[in-house]
Scaffold this motif. Structure first.
Motif, PDB file in Angstrom:
ATOM      1  N   GLN A  32       0.594  -4.365  -3.367  1.00 11.18           N
ATOM      2  CA  GLN A  32       0.992  -3.755  -2.099  1.00 11.18           C
ATOM      3  C   GLN A  32      -0.212  -3.211  -1.346  1.00 11.18           C
ATOM      4  OE1 GLN A  32       3.990  -0.973  -3.387  1.00 11.18           O
ATOM      5  NE2 GLN A  32       5.608  -2.529  -3.369  1.00 11.18           N
ATOM      6  N   ASP A  33      -1.152  -2.597  -2.055  1.00 10.91           N
ATOM      7  CA  ASP A  33      -2.387  -2.116  -1.430  1.00 10.91           C
ATOM      8  C   ASP A  33      -3.188  -3.281  -0.853  1.00 10.91           C
ATOM      9  OD1 ASP A  33      -1.806   0.514  -2.031  1.00 10.91           O
ATOM     10  OD2 ASP A  33      -3.122   0.591  -3.796  1.00 10.91           O
ATOM     11  N   PHE A  34      -3.251  -4.369  -1.591  1.00 12.05           N
ATOM     12  CA  PHE A  34      -3.961  -5.562  -1.133  1.00 12.05           C
ATOM     13  C   PHE A  34      -3.369  -6.069   0.179  1.00 12.05           C
ATOM     14  CE2 PHE A  34      -4.118 -10.204  -0.930  1.00 12.05           C
ATOM     15  CZ  PHE A  34      -5.486 -10.414  -0.940  1.00 12.05           C
ATOM     16  N   ILE A  35      -2.045  -6.163   0.230  1.00 15.18           N
ATOM     17  CA  ILE A  35      -1.357  -6.644   1.434  1.00 15.18           C
ATOM     18  C   ILE A  35      -1.615  -5.715   2.612  1.00 15.18           C
ATOM     19  CG2 ILE A  35       0.912  -7.124   2.468  1.00 15.18           C
ATOM     20  CD1 ILE A  35      -0.090  -9.269   0.499  1.00 15.18           C
ATOM     21  N   LYS A  36      -1.547  -4.394   2.378  1.00 14.55           N
ATOM     22  CA  LYS A  36      -1.818  -3.432   3.453  1.00 14.55           C
ATOM     23  C   LYS A  36      -3.216  -3.621   4.014  1.00 14.55           C
ATOM     24  CE  LYS A  36       1.158   0.271   1.732  1.00 14.55           C
ATOM     25  NZ  LYS A  36       1.152   1.590   1.076  1.00 14.55           N
ATOM     26  N   ASN A  37      -4.207  -3.779   3.126  1.00 14.91           N
ATOM     27  CA  ASN A  37      -5.594  -3.963   3.561  1.00 14.91           C
ATOM     28  C   ASN A  37      -5.768  -5.276   4.338  1.00 14.91           C
ATOM     29  OD1 ASN A  37      -6.495  -1.512   2.514  1.00 14.91           O
ATOM     30  ND2 ASN A  37      -6.935  -2.400   0.522  1.00 14.91           N
ATOM     31  N   LYS A  38      -5.117  -6.328   3.888  1.00  9.77           N
ATOM     32  CA  LYS A  38      -5.194  -7.613   4.586  1.00  9.77           C
ATOM     33  C   LYS A  38      -4.577  -7.512   5.977  1.00  9.77           C
ATOM     34  CE  LYS A  38      -7.398 -10.521   2.197  1.00  9.77           C
ATOM     35  NZ  LYS A  38      -8.683 -10.947   2.702  1.00  9.77           N
ATOM     36  N   ASN A  39      -3.454  -6.802   6.082  1.00  8.19           N
ATOM     37  CA  ASN A  39      -2.810  -6.630   7.379  1.00  8.19           C
ATOM     38  C   ASN A  39      -3.700  -5.839   8.320  1.00  8.19           C
ATOM     39  OD1 ASN A  39      -0.542  -8.098   6.654  1.00  8.19           O
ATOM     40  ND2 ASN A  39       0.615  -6.295   6.012  1.00  8.19           N
ATOM     41  N   LYS A  40      -4.397  -4.833   7.801  1.00 14.65           N
ATOM     42  CA  LYS A  40      -5.314  -4.050   8.622  1.00 14.65           C
ATOM     43  C   LYS A  40      -6.469  -4.922   9.096  1.00 14.65           C
ATOM     44  CE  LYS A  40      -4.499   0.462   6.513  1.00 14.65           C
ATOM     45  NZ  LYS A  40      -5.068   1.515   5.651  1.00 14.65           N
ATOM     46  N   ASN A  96      -6.467  -8.150   9.566  1.00  9.33           N
ATOM     47  CA  ASN A  96      -5.972  -9.117  10.521  1.00  9.33           C
ATOM     48  C   ASN A  96      -5.756  -8.502  11.904  1.00  9.33           C
ATOM     49  OD1 ASN A  96      -6.039 -11.176   8.654  1.00  9.33           O
ATOM     50  ND2 ASN A  96      -3.913 -10.911   8.051  1.00  9.33           N
ATOM     51  N   LYS A  97      -5.495  -7.203  11.950  1.00  9.73           N
ATOM     52  CA  LYS A  97      -5.269  -6.533  13.233  1.00  9.73           C
ATOM     53  C   LYS A  97      -6.580  -6.238  13.960  1.00  9.73           C
ATOM     54  CE  LYS A  97      -0.873  -4.456  12.002  1.00  9.73           C
ATOM     55  NZ  LYS A  97      -0.136  -3.218  11.737  1.00  9.73           N
ATOM     56  N   LEU A  98      -7.687  -6.209  13.199  1.00  9.59           N
ATOM     57  CA  LEU A  98      -8.987  -5.893  13.821  1.00  9.59           C
ATOM     58  C   LEU A  98      -9.529  -7.006  14.651  1.00  9.59           C
ATOM     59  CD1 LEU A  98     -10.741  -4.019  10.879  1.00  9.59           C
ATOM     60  CD2 LEU A  98      -9.610  -3.042  12.858  1.00  9.59           C
TER      61      LEU A  98
END
Length: 127
Positions: free
Chosen positions: A115-123, A125-127
């Motif tokens: 879940q932490d990995f997914i959150k970091n990837k989503n962040k 991708n937003k940059l």
């Protein structure tokens, strides 16, 4: 290209071509470099590159127009993703789960890490 000892060179070249297809460097029904051109790029013998092309053609990822060259097959991206997913689930996941068990990593600990990995990837991708 730096090759790994653990895998045949022609398969590593085939993986690279698949990566390039997935990254959009070659469009479906689009021409890919000739065997000789690609051999020069990855610094291998043309016979090794030809073996990669033969392998990709046997898998339905590329096709040959005699006298013109090689082209990316329609649906190649989906086929590559499906093949890689199947390979991962059959080969890599089994080893991964054995390691988790050996190391005593609990399912809930793994779920939190994922879940932490997914959150970091989503962040990212937003940059």
């Amino acid at each position: 290209m730096n090759f790994k000892e653990s895998k045949a060179i022609y398969l590593q070249i085939a993986d690279r071509i698949c990566d390039e297809i997935l990254l959009g460097q070659y469009d479906e029904d689009g021409r890919i470099p000739s065997v000789r051109e690609y051999a020069a790029v990855v610094e291998v013998n043309a016979n090794t590159a030809m073996r990669s092309y033969d392998y990709l053609q046997s898998q339905g990822i590329i096709y040959n127009k005699r006298g013109i060259g090689y082209f990316v097959s329609p649906g190649a991206c989906g086929l590559i993703l499906s093949m890689r997913r199947d390979y991962f689930l059959k080969e890599e996941a089994d080893y991964f789960f054995k390691q988790l068990h050996t190391l005593g990593i609990a399912p809930d600990e793994l779920a939190a890490m994922y879940q932490d990995f997914i959150k970091n990837k989503n962040k990212e991708n937003k940059l």
